[in-house]
Design a protein around this motif. Structure first.
Motif, PDB file in Angstrom:
ATOM      1  N   CYS A 209      53.492 113.274  34.999  1.00 24.09           N
ATOM      2  CA  CYS A 209      52.525 112.423  34.303  1.00 24.09           C
ATOM      3  C   CYS A 209      51.877 111.376  35.196  1.00 24.09           C
ATOM      4  O   CYS A 209      50.920 110.728  34.793  1.00 24.09           O
ATOM      5  N   GLY A 210      52.408 111.172  36.417  1.00 24.43           N
ATOM      6  CA  GLY A 210      51.809 110.232  37.350  1.00 24.43           C
ATOM      7  C   GLY A 210      52.241 108.788  37.180  1.00 24.43           C
ATOM      8  O   GLY A 210      51.768 107.914  37.888  1.00 24.43           O
ATOM      9  N   THR A 211      53.149 108.503  36.249  1.00 26.77           N
ATOM     10  CA  THR A 211      53.626 107.144  36.050  1.00 26.77           C
ATOM     11  C   THR A 211      54.395 106.674  37.272  1.00 26.77           C
ATOM     12  O   THR A 211      55.228 107.406  37.801  1.00 26.77           O
ATOM     13  N   GLU A 212      54.125 105.446  37.716  1.00 23.67           N
ATOM     14  CA  GLU A 212      54.848 104.872  38.839  1.00 23.67           C
ATOM     15  C   GLU A 212      55.882 103.911  38.272  1.00 23.67           C
ATOM     16  O   GLU A 212      55.562 103.090  37.396  1.00 23.67           O
ATOM     17  N   PHE A 213      57.131 104.020  38.732  1.00 22.44           N
ATOM     18  CA  PHE A 213      58.212 103.202  38.190  1.00 22.44           C
ATOM     19  C   PHE A 213      59.272 102.965  39.236  1.00 22.44           C
ATOM     20  O   PHE A 213      59.361 103.681  40.230  1.00 22.44           O
ATOM     21  N   ASP A 214      60.075 101.921  39.006  1.00 16.06           N
ATOM     22  CA  ASP A 214      61.204 101.613  39.870  1.00 16.06           C
ATOM     23  C   ASP A 214      62.327 102.579  39.512  1.00 16.06           C
ATOM     24  O   ASP A 214      62.749 102.654  38.355  1.00 16.06           O
ATOM     25  N   ALA A 215      62.810 103.328  40.486  1.00 14.14           N
ATOM     26  CA  ALA A 215      63.809 104.366  40.229  1.00 14.14           C
ATOM     27  C   ALA A 215      65.199 103.808  39.987  1.00 14.14           C
ATOM     28  O   ALA A 215      66.076 104.530  39.505  1.00 14.14           O
TER      29      ALA A 215
END
Length: 71
Positions: free
Chosen positions: A14-20
């Motif tokens: 989906c292309g969401t950028e997040f802190d893993a």
């Protein structure tokens, strides 16, 4: 020394950028400890976290892309 920089991941679906950090897939899984699979908090897609050479290469390419996109 400050806190270590957060490593952002981008979901390939989906292309969401997040802190893993803390986005391990399923804590009830018997293989969860040390597992590199993470889950996107937006679409719940599971994918392996890039580490080692692949992770460094991805970071380099992302930085280059960000520099190129700057005005």
């Amino acid at each position: 020394m400050g806190a270590p920089a957060k490593r952002l991941e981008r979901c390939p679906l989906c292309g969401t950028e997040f802190d893993a950090e803390g986005q391990g897939c399923r804590p009830s899984c018997p293989l969860a400890k040390g597992c590199r699979v993470i889950c996107c908090p937006s679409c719940t897609y599971s994918f392996p976290q890039e580490t080692g050479l692949a992770g460094r290469l991805r970071g380099f390419l992302d930085r280059r892309r960000a520099e190129k996109d700057r005005p």
